[in-house]
Design a protein around this motif. Sequence first.
Motif, PDB file in Angstrom:
ATOM      1  N   ARG A 176       0.821  -1.319   0.099  1.00  0.00           N
ATOM      2  CA  ARG A 176      -0.042  -0.097   0.055  1.00  0.00           C
ATOM      3  C   ARG A 176       0.830   1.180  -0.024  1.00  0.00           C
ATOM      4  O   ARG A 176       0.612   2.286  -0.664  1.00  0.00           O
ATOM      5  CB  ARG A 176      -1.023  -0.090   1.192  1.00  0.00           C
ATOM      6  N   LEU A 177       2.012   1.021   0.931  1.00  0.00           N
ATOM      7  CA  LEU A 177       2.785   2.311   0.895  1.00  0.00           C
ATOM      8  C   LEU A 177       3.531   2.540  -0.368  1.00  0.00           C
ATOM      9  O   LEU A 177       3.611   3.675  -1.042  1.00  0.00           O
ATOM     10  CB  LEU A 177       3.960   2.093   1.869  1.00  0.00           C
ATOM     11  N   VAL A 178       3.926   1.522  -1.111  1.00  0.00           N
ATOM     12  CA  VAL A 178       4.513   1.844  -2.530  1.00  0.00           C
ATOM     13  C   VAL A 178       3.514   2.041  -3.360  1.00  0.00           C
ATOM     14  O   VAL A 178       3.664   3.238  -4.399  1.00  0.00           O
ATOM     15  CB  VAL A 178       5.112   0.463  -3.024  1.00  0.00           C
ATOM     16  N   THR A 179       2.277   1.620  -3.376  1.00  0.00           N
ATOM     17  CA  THR A 179       1.242   2.010  -4.315  1.00  0.00           C
ATOM     18  C   THR A 179       0.873   3.660  -4.109  1.00  0.00           C
ATOM     19  O   THR A 179       0.457   4.294  -4.975  1.00  0.00           O
ATOM     20  CB  THR A 179      -0.095   1.097  -4.032  1.00  0.00           C
ATOM     21  N   ALA A 180       0.829   3.768  -2.698  1.00  0.00           N
ATOM     22  CA  ALA A 180       0.296   5.098  -2.395  1.00  0.00           C
ATOM     23  C   ALA A 180       1.339   6.335  -2.924  1.00  0.00           C
ATOM     24  O   ALA A 180       1.299   7.336  -3.181  1.00  0.00           O
ATOM     25  CB  ALA A 180      -0.014   5.351  -0.800  1.00  0.00           C
ATOM     26  N   THR A 181       2.561   6.032  -2.562  1.00  0.00           N
ATOM     27  CA  THR A 181       3.769   6.711  -3.067  1.00  0.00           C
ATOM     28  C   THR A 181       3.810   6.807  -4.691  1.00  0.00           C
ATOM     29  O   THR A 181       3.971   8.095  -5.090  1.00  0.00           O
ATOM     30  CB  THR A 181       5.083   6.207  -2.671  1.00  0.00           C
ATOM     31  N   THR A 182       3.674   5.860  -5.211  1.00  0.00           N
ATOM     32  CA  THR A 182       3.332   6.052  -6.814  1.00  0.00           C
ATOM     33  C   THR A 182       2.363   7.063  -7.216  1.00  0.00           C
ATOM     34  O   THR A 182       2.556   7.606  -8.000  1.00  0.00           O
ATOM     35  CB  THR A 182       3.251   4.632  -7.127  1.00  0.00           C
ATOM     36  N   HIS A 183       1.101   6.517  -6.612  1.00  0.00           N
ATOM     37  CA  HIS A 183       0.023   7.430  -6.990  1.00  0.00           C
ATOM     38  C   HIS A 183       0.248   8.881  -6.630  1.00  0.00           C
ATOM     39  O   HIS A 183      -0.338   9.907  -7.355  1.00  0.00           O
ATOM     40  CB  HIS A 183      -1.121   7.271  -6.297  1.00  0.00           C
ATOM     41  N   LYS A 184       0.899   9.115  -5.349  1.00  0.00           N
ATOM     42  CA  LYS A 184       1.220  10.455  -5.160  1.00  0.00           C
ATOM     43  C   LYS A 184       2.040  11.410  -6.158  1.00  0.00           C
ATOM     44  O   LYS A 184       2.018  12.174  -6.662  1.00  0.00           O
ATOM     45  CB  LYS A 184       1.880  10.515  -3.850  1.00  0.00           C
ATOM     46  N   LEU A 185       3.283  10.353  -6.824  1.00  0.00           N
ATOM     47  CA  LEU A 185       3.977  10.752  -7.534  1.00  0.00           C
ATOM     48  C   LEU A 185       3.326  11.293  -8.883  1.00  0.00           C
ATOM     49  O   LEU A 185       3.583  12.207  -9.632  1.00  0.00           O
ATOM     50  CB  LEU A 185       5.271  10.039  -7.839  1.00  0.00           C
ATOM     51  N   GLU A 186       2.394   9.992  -9.302  1.00  0.00           N
ATOM     52  CA  GLU A 186       1.560  10.518 -10.395  1.00  0.00           C
ATOM     53  C   GLU A 186       0.815  11.498 -10.503  1.00  0.00           C
ATOM     54  O   GLU A 186       0.562  12.312 -11.453  1.00  0.00           O
ATOM     55  CB  GLU A 186       0.827   9.279 -10.727  1.00  0.00           C
ATOM     56  N   ARG A 187       0.252  11.923  -9.315  1.00  0.00           N
ATOM     57  CA  ARG A 187      -0.815  13.087  -9.221  1.00  0.00           C
ATOM     58  C   ARG A 187       0.038  14.268  -9.244  1.00  0.00           C
ATOM     59  O   ARG A 187      -0.357  15.228  -9.997  1.00  0.00           O
ATOM     60  CB  ARG A 187      -1.570  12.949  -8.001  1.00  0.00           C
ATOM     61  N   LEU A 188       1.117  14.242  -8.347  1.00  0.00           N
ATOM     62  CA  LEU A 188       2.012  15.702  -8.751  1.00  0.00           C
ATOM     63  C   LEU A 188       2.287  15.786 -10.164  1.00  0.00           C
ATOM     64  O   LEU A 188       2.675  17.131 -10.691  1.00  0.00           O
ATOM     65  CB  LEU A 188       3.357  15.428  -7.643  1.00  0.00           C
ATOM     66  N   GLN A 189       3.017  14.837 -10.789  1.00  0.00           N
ATOM     67  CA  GLN A 189       3.254  14.984 -12.315  1.00  0.00           C
ATOM     68  C   GLN A 189       2.048  15.387 -12.933  1.00  0.00           C
ATOM     69  O   GLN A 189       2.338  16.358 -13.929  1.00  0.00           O
ATOM     70  CB  GLN A 189       3.780  13.682 -12.769  1.00  0.00           C
ATOM     71  N   LEU A 190       0.993  14.805 -12.816  1.00  0.00           N
ATOM     72  CA  LEU A 190      -0.180  14.997 -13.713  1.00  0.00           C
ATOM     73  C   LEU A 190      -0.589  16.512 -13.148  1.00  0.00           C
ATOM     74  O   LEU A 190      -1.045  17.475 -14.151  1.00  0.00           O
ATOM     75  CB  LEU A 190      -1.303  14.111 -13.256  1.00  0.00           C
ATOM     76  N   ARG A 191      -0.409  16.991 -11.807  1.00  0.00           N
ATOM     77  CA  ARG A 191      -0.924  18.202 -11.623  1.00  0.00           C
ATOM     78  C   ARG A 191       0.026  19.403 -12.398  1.00  0.00           C
ATOM     79  O   ARG A 191      -0.442  20.381 -12.677  1.00  0.00           O
ATOM     80  CB  ARG A 191      -0.521  18.518 -10.168  1.00  0.00           C
ATOM     81  N   LEU A 192       1.414  18.899 -12.187  1.00  0.00           N
ATOM     82  CA  LEU A 192       2.364  19.908 -13.098  1.00  0.00           C
ATOM     83  C   LEU A 192       1.717  19.955 -14.619  1.00  0.00           C
ATOM     84  O   LEU A 192       1.903  20.987 -15.009  1.00  0.00           O
ATOM     85  CB  LEU A 192       3.740  19.133 -13.031  1.00  0.00           C
ATOM     86  N   LEU A 193       1.820  18.932 -15.044  1.00  0.00           N
ATOM     87  CA  LEU A 193       1.053  18.784 -16.507  1.00  0.00           C
ATOM     88  C   LEU A 193      -0.174  19.704 -16.619  1.00  0.00           C
ATOM     89  O   LEU A 193      -0.108  20.600 -17.643  1.00  0.00           O
ATOM     90  CB  LEU A 193       0.908  17.485 -17.006  1.00  0.00           C
ATOM     91  N   ASN A 194      -1.007  19.524 -15.847  1.00  0.00           N
ATOM     92  CA  ASN A 194      -2.277  20.318 -15.989  1.00  0.00           C
ATOM     93  C   ASN A 194      -2.053  21.928 -15.546  1.00  0.00           C
ATOM     94  O   ASN A 194      -2.725  22.661 -16.415  1.00  0.00           O
ATOM     95  CB  ASN A 194      -3.242  19.700 -14.963  1.00  0.00           C
ATOM     96  N   ASN A 195      -1.361  22.221 -14.760  1.00  0.00           N
ATOM     97  CA  ASN A 195      -0.991  23.534 -14.681  1.00  0.00           C
ATOM     98  C   ASN A 195      -0.236  24.128 -15.674  1.00  0.00           C
ATOM     99  O   ASN A 195      -0.546  25.329 -16.128  1.00  0.00           O
ATOM    100  CB  ASN A 195       0.061  23.733 -13.407  1.00  0.00           C
TER     101      ASN A 195
END
Length: 459
Positions: free
Chosen positions: A370-389
């Motif tokens: 779960r920790l790895v998954t959560a970390t991966t999702h967190k990184l993906e959301r940050l990257q997506l947020r950067l892209l969206n911005n």
Amino acid sequence: MMSSENRTIMSVTPLNRATGQLLSEQFFSVLVAGELSNTTQPSSGHLYFTLKDAHAQVRCALFKTQQRRLSFKPENGKQVIVKAQVSLYEPRGDYQLIVESMEEAGDGALQRAFDLLKQKLAKEGLFDASHKKPLPKLPHCIGVITSPSGAAIRDILTVLKRRFSAIPIIIYPVAVQGNNAGFEIATAIERANDLKQCELIILGRGGGSLEDLWAFNEERVARAIFDSDIPIISAVGHETDVTIADFVADFRAATPSAAAEHASPDQQEWIARFVHLETRLVQQWRRHLSQQQQTLQWLSQRLQQQHPGQKLARNSQRIDELEGRLNLAIQGRLTRHQKHMTLTLAQLWQYNPAVTISNYQQQQRYLSSRLVTATTHKLERLQLRLLNNSQTLNAVSPLATLSRGYGLSIQAKTKEIIRSTEQLAVGDQVQTHLASGCFTSKVTALNEASLLSPELRHE
């Protein structure tokens, strides 16, 4: 031998007495000019002298009571004018002049008049430096009061032409010698002040005797110079000649040529000054231009720093930095958890609770996953947020959105933006705005399907 009958015989004394009476009656008061000589003054205080000219002489006596009215000291060689009565000195039979008054003649009288006027005007303050007006450095016009046919005007014009030929010159012609000269000079000064054509006046003439220069020693000329609003340079005679006009004038020049030198600037010096000022002006303009160019360069750099692209680059760099810090934090937390897990396993291993250990192992794997998954999702959301911005920054402009093939539909009647088919009815007019131009369509059918569905048709 002559007979004494019918003859009148006189002795010397009656003859001299009768002659003296005859002379006194015939020449009761005469004015005689001549040169003093053989001047003597005995203890009685009376003055005895001889008055002579080039061809004759006469004895004279000036009694003590008459000497108090003399304004000078009688000396041999002086030219004088005496007012006297002709008489005969009976003891010697010599005729003589009994002098009533005596004054200096020629230059002597003029010199005395000069000294008296000088003292008078000095007491009135006409010679004070506080009344002297400054000479203009570059007069726009120079007036010259002198004889138009004398050497002085030629010398003045020659020097002014050489010094600064561009200055206009006005000549006020006057007589500089004679009975009417003083009146003409004073009138010319007053006329120049009335006309106000010039900024400076040169008053002068060539050299001569005291009598020749006397017009410039007259009181009315001195007062005209003093009352002048225009500065006056006096240039009368040679360097050794001194007149009353020299004392009253604002500046005294030794000669007419020297007056022209003082009245006009040296055009070569002015040209050199203009060249120097031009050079300084060019240097200042170049310095100013260089400063403006530096200011422009600095403002350009600031403008580049404030450019949106620069801000995006800095924000992107900041996100990369935060991402790196997040990875380090996650790795650190994982390391700490692993150490804690290892310690816990060691403790549990001592008691060998197999079932518990198995459960914990499963739980630990689940949590790690779960920790790895959560970390991966967190990184993906940050990257997506950067892209969206980034995309949002480029898509904020409505024109940019329209340029990508989208359109903006507005109900023709209400002018409302259409966001749902619920706002439409069959038959409504719809205005659609594109990136370039717009068109109007009529709704013939409504469908809840996607905007790209073929069921939504326009005419």
